[in-house]
Design a protein around this motif. Structure first.
Motif, PDB file in Angstrom:
ATOM      1  N   GLU A  50      20.429 -34.368-111.625  1.00  0.00           N
ATOM      2  CA  GLU A  50      21.740 -34.173-111.009  1.00  0.00           C
ATOM      3  C   GLU A  50      22.603 -33.357-111.947  1.00  0.00           C
ATOM      4  O   GLU A  50      22.351 -33.301-113.150  1.00  0.00           O
ATOM      5  N   THR A  67      13.858 -33.580-102.063  1.00  0.00           N
ATOM      6  CA  THR A  67      14.557 -34.859-102.041  1.00  0.00           C
ATOM      7  C   THR A  67      16.001 -34.614-102.438  1.00  0.00           C
ATOM      8  O   THR A  67      16.268 -33.992-103.473  1.00  0.00           O
ATOM      9  N   ILE A  68      16.928 -35.086-101.604  1.00  0.00           N
ATOM     10  CA  ILE A  68      18.359 -35.026-101.906  1.00  0.00           C
ATOM     11  C   ILE A  68      18.912 -36.418-101.642  1.00  0.00           C
ATOM     12  O   ILE A  68      18.929 -36.873-100.491  1.00  0.00           O
ATOM     13  N   VAL A  83      23.075 -29.173-101.887  1.00  0.00           N
ATOM     14  CA  VAL A  83      23.115 -30.329-102.775  1.00  0.00           C
ATOM     15  C   VAL A  83      24.545 -30.492-103.276  1.00  0.00           C
ATOM     16  O   VAL A  83      25.054 -29.633-104.003  1.00  0.00           O
ATOM     17  N   HIS A  89      18.503 -34.944-107.041  1.00  0.00           N
ATOM     18  CA  HIS A  89      17.698 -34.089-106.175  1.00  0.00           C
ATOM     19  C   HIS A  89      16.530 -33.488-106.949  1.00  0.00           C
ATOM     20  O   HIS A  89      16.548 -33.446-108.173  1.00  0.00           O
ATOM     21  N   CYS A  91      12.317 -31.288-106.109  1.00  0.00           N
ATOM     22  CA  CYS A  91      11.366 -30.794-105.110  1.00  0.00           C
ATOM     23  C   CYS A  91       9.959 -30.776-105.677  1.00  0.00           C
ATOM     24  O   CYS A  91       9.758 -30.776-106.882  1.00  0.00           O
TER      25      CYS A  91
END
Length: 111
Positions: A50, A67-68, A83, A89, A91
């Protein structure tokens, strides 16, 4: 105020190896904005992290499981995602490809 050159070309913009099958090119930026191109090999990960920047990303090629926060989705060429600041988050690259990221403010750690 910091600022990039006014023009950047693919041939003249160096790729930075960030490890684990990921490379990036830093394009235009100033204090408030930055454009970055990231190239992923199949299986490479953008590990969960983050930051205080807002981020908008365009999938130029390939496919990625992104993924967020608590959401996960597969995105492919032509898709994009946003985002918000301070949201975890990352990937996983499912098919080798390129992500084009825009950050606000600029990523000081990329310079």
């Amino acid at each position: 105020m910091i600022q990039s050159d006014l023009f950047q070309t693919d041939r003249e913009t160096p790729w930075q190896d960030v490890g684990q099958g990921v490379q990036r090119q830093v394009y235009g930026y100033d204090d408030r904005l930055m454009l970055v191109k990231a190239r992923f090999e199949k299986g490479a990960e953008g590990t969960l992290h983050e930051h205080h920047h807002s981020q908008a990303t365009y999938v130029a090629s390939g496919s990625f499981e992104v993924t967020i926060g608590d959401q996960k989705k597969v995105v492919a060429a032509g898709d994009g995602f946003y985002v918000p600041p301070h949201v975890l988050h990352g990937c996983v690259c499912l098919e080798a490809g390129i992500l084009v990221d825009v950050f606000s403010p600029h990523r000081e750690d990329f310079l």
